[in-house]
Design a protein around this motif. Structure first.
Motif, mmCIF file in Angstrom:
data_model
loop_
_atom_site.group_PDB
_atom_site.id
_atom_site.type_symbol
_atom_site.label_atom_id
_atom_site.label_comp_id
_atom_site.label_asym_id
_atom_site.label_seq_id
_atom_site.Cartn_x
_atom_site.Cartn_y
_atom_site.Cartn_z
ATOM 1 N N ASP A 11 0.833 -1.205 0.000
ATOM 2 C CA ASP A 11 0.000 0.000 0.000
ATOM 3 C C ASP A 11 0.871 1.260 0.000
ATOM 4 O OD1 ASP A 11 -3.087 0.792 1.032
ATOM 5 O OD2 ASP A 11 -1.510 2.243 1.530
ATOM 6 N N HIS A 114 -6.717 0.054 10.068
ATOM 7 C CA HIS A 114 -7.610 -0.218 8.941
ATOM 8 C C HIS A 114 -6.792 -0.581 7.683
ATOM 9 C CE1 HIS A 114 -11.180 -0.056 6.539
ATOM 10 N NE2 HIS A 114 -10.700 0.912 5.769
ATOM 11 N N GLU A 117 -5.349 -4.036 8.097
ATOM 12 C CA GLU A 117 -6.387 -5.069 7.912
ATOM 13 C C GLU A 117 -6.580 -5.365 6.414
ATOM 14 O OE1 GLU A 117 -9.748 -3.457 9.956
ATOM 15 O OE2 GLU A 117 -8.942 -4.004 11.925
ATOM 16 N N LYS A 118 -6.661 -4.302 5.643
ATOM 17 C CA LYS A 118 -6.837 -4.477 4.183
ATOM 18 C C LYS A 118 -5.597 -5.131 3.558
ATOM 19 C CE LYS A 118 -7.980 -0.395 2.609
ATOM 20 N NZ LYS A 118 -8.462 0.658 1.709
ATOM 21 N N THR A 121 -5.433 -8.835 4.275
ATOM 22 C CA THR A 121 -6.350 -9.575 3.395
ATOM 23 C C THR A 121 -5.735 -9.711 1.993
ATOM 24 O OG1 THR A 121 -8.186 -8.612 4.619
ATOM 25 C CG2 THR A 121 -8.727 -9.652 2.524
ATOM 26 N N ARG A 122 -5.168 -8.613 1.514
ATOM 27 C CA ARG A 122 -4.535 -8.646 0.181
ATOM 28 C C ARG A 122 -3.396 -9.665 0.136
ATOM 29 N NH1 ARG A 122 -2.073 -5.109 -3.172
ATOM 30 N NH2 ARG A 122 -0.999 -3.998 -1.506
#
Lengths: 131, 241
Positions: A11, A114, A117-118, A121-122
Motif C-alpha cells: 500500500d 484499517h 487489515e486491508k 487480506t490482500r
C-alpha cells in the motif's frame, strides 16, 4: 526466503521500499507478521489507553514505545516518528497539554489499523493465488 | 564459528524476526528467548552464551540492569527503537546497536563484525564453550603491549583494569596504559588471589581498595562501580570482621 512476486505492491501509505528490504520477497512471512500485528496492537493499545485514563505519563510513554516498535514492522515509519514525538512529550508535558496530540494519535492509529487489515487480506489472497 | 545466543525481547514480532535472521545466517544458534530480564538472568545463571541480543525497555527491569547483573562478559547487541540509548550503550561497552526494525542486511553486518572481533581477540574470546585460556605463570609481573612496546608491570602496582570496548586500560598510581585486548581475556589471565571482577567493565586489585561506600569502590581517588551480580562475590572475598 521466497522471491517476491512482482505483482505484489505494498500500500502507498506504507514504506514499501523498507518492507521489501525487510521481508526480502517472503510474502508468506509478511502475511504472518501483519496478522500478528493485528492481534498484538489492540493488546498494547489497551495499555496506552489505560495509562492515559489514569494520567500515568511514564507508563503512557512506555506503552506507546511498544506500539511504536510494532508500527515499524508493518512499514508505518511516519507513524513511528509521531509516536516518538509523543513519547518525548510524555516526559515534559501534562495530560492536558497532550490531549490534542493524543486525539491525533488515536486517529492515526485507527487509520493505520484499517490499512493493515486491508493489507493483510490482500497478502492472504495473494499467497493463496500463488499456491 | 557459530555463536550461541539468547534473545531478550518483550515484543514477540521483534523476537521472531531476530530468530528468523539467526537461523537464516547459520552463524548464530538461538538458545532461548526471554520476555524479561529476570528469566534471562535465571537462564544465564545455568548456561553461558557467547552473545546477547538485548532489548532495553521491557516490563520490570530494563536491559542495562541485566548488564549490571551479569557475572561474565558475553558480547552484547542492543536492539531498541530509541536512539537515545546510544550514549548508555557506549558506556556499557556494548558491541553493537541495532535500531528496530532492522533488516537482515544490517543484522548480518553486526554478526560479521562480532565474529571478526571474536577472532581478533583470540581463542579465549571465541565461544562461551571454549575452555579458559591458561592463566599466566605465577609471576609477580606481566607484560602488556602499549605505546609501541612491551611494558613490564608489577601486578602489585596495578590498581584496576577498565574495559574500553576493544581495549583495556591498566591503571597504576603513576600512569595508565591502554592495550588492545578485552577485559574477558584479562579476566581469564588475572583473576585469582588478588584481582577480582567487580563490574562488567572493571577488574580491581583487592589489595588496593581504600574503602567501599554503597556500590562504589574507592581506589586511590578513583571510583569503581560494583555491579549487582558481583556484589556477593566481592563481599565473600573481603576480610570483613
Amino acid at each position: 526466503m521466497q522471491k517476491i512476486h512482482p505483482a505484489f505492491v505494498f500500500d502507498e501509505n506504507l514504506n514499501a521500499s523498507f518492507l521489501e528490504e525487510l521481508f526480502e520477497g517472503d510474502t508468506i512471512y509478511a502475511e504472518t507478521v501483519f496478522e500478528d500485528f493485528l492481534k498484538d496492537l489492540p493488546v498494547y493499545w489497551e495499555r496506552v489507553e489505560a495509562a492515559y485514563d489514569e494520567r500515568n505519563l511514564p507508563t503512557l510513554g512506555t506503552s506507546l514505545h511498544t506500539c511504536k516498535t510494532l508500527f515499524g514492522y508493518v512499514g508505518f515509519t511516519d507513524l513511528q516518528e509521531l509516536c516518538q514525538q509523543f513519547e518525548n512529550k510524555c516526559a515534559v508535558n501534562s495530560v492536558e497539554e497532550l490531549r490534542v496530540d493524543y486525539i491525533l494519535l488515536i486517529q492515526r492509529k485507527e487509520r493505520a489499523q484499517h490499512i493493515i487489515e486491508k493489507e493483510y487480506t490482500r497478502l492472504r489472497l495473494f499467497n493463496e493465488e500463488k499456491q | 564459528m557459530k555463536l550461541s545466543c539468547i534473545i531478550v525481547e518483550d515484543i514477540q514480532i521483534a523476537a521472531d524476526f531476530l530468530r528468523k535472521f539467526c537461523e537464516k545466517s547459520d552463524l548464530v544458534e538461538v538458545k532461548g528467548h526471554f520476555m524479561n530480564v529476570a528469566d534471562a538472568l535465571e537462564f544465564l545463571d545455568k548456561e553461558k552464551v557467547d552473545l546477547l541480543f538485548l532489548d532495553v525497555e521491557m516490563p520490570g527491569a530494563n536491559g542495562f540492569e541485566l548488564l549490571d547483573s551479569l557475572t561474565y562478559s558475553p558480547m552484547i547487541v542492543l536492539t531498541t527503537s530509541k536512539t537515545e540509548y546510544a550514549f548508555n550503550a557506549f558506556q556499557y561497552h556494548v558491541n553493537d546497536y541495532l535500531k528496530k526494525p532492522f533488516t537482515y542486511k544490517r543484522f548480518l553486518e553486526a554478526i560479521e563484525k562480532l565474529q571478526q572481533q571474536a577472532a581478533e581477540a583470540g581463542p579465549a574470546q571465541q565461544t562461551a564453550a571454549t575452555p579458559n585460556a591458561s592463566p599466566l605463570p605465577d609471576n609477580d609481573f606481566l607484560f602488556i603491549k602499549a605505546e609501541d612496546k612491551l611494558i613490564k608491570l608489577k601486578k602489585d602496582d596495578i590498581l584496576f583494569l577498565e574495559s574500553m570496548r576493544d581495549y583495556v586500560k591498566f591503571v597504576t598510581p603513576a600512569k595508565s596504559y591502554i592495550t588492545y585486548s578485552t577485559l574477558k581475556n584479562m579476566e581469564e589471565k588475572l583473576i585469582g588471589q588478588t584481582f577480582l571482577k567487580v563490574h562488567r567493565s572493571y577488574i580491581v586489585n583487592i589489595n588496593k581498595i581504600d574503602d567501599i561506600r554503597g556500590n562504589t569502590i574507592y581506589v586511590l581517588g578513583n571510583q569503581i562501580p560494583i555491579g549487582k551480580g558481583h556484589k556477593e562475590d566481592l563481599e565473600t572475598r573481603l576480610n570483613i570482621l
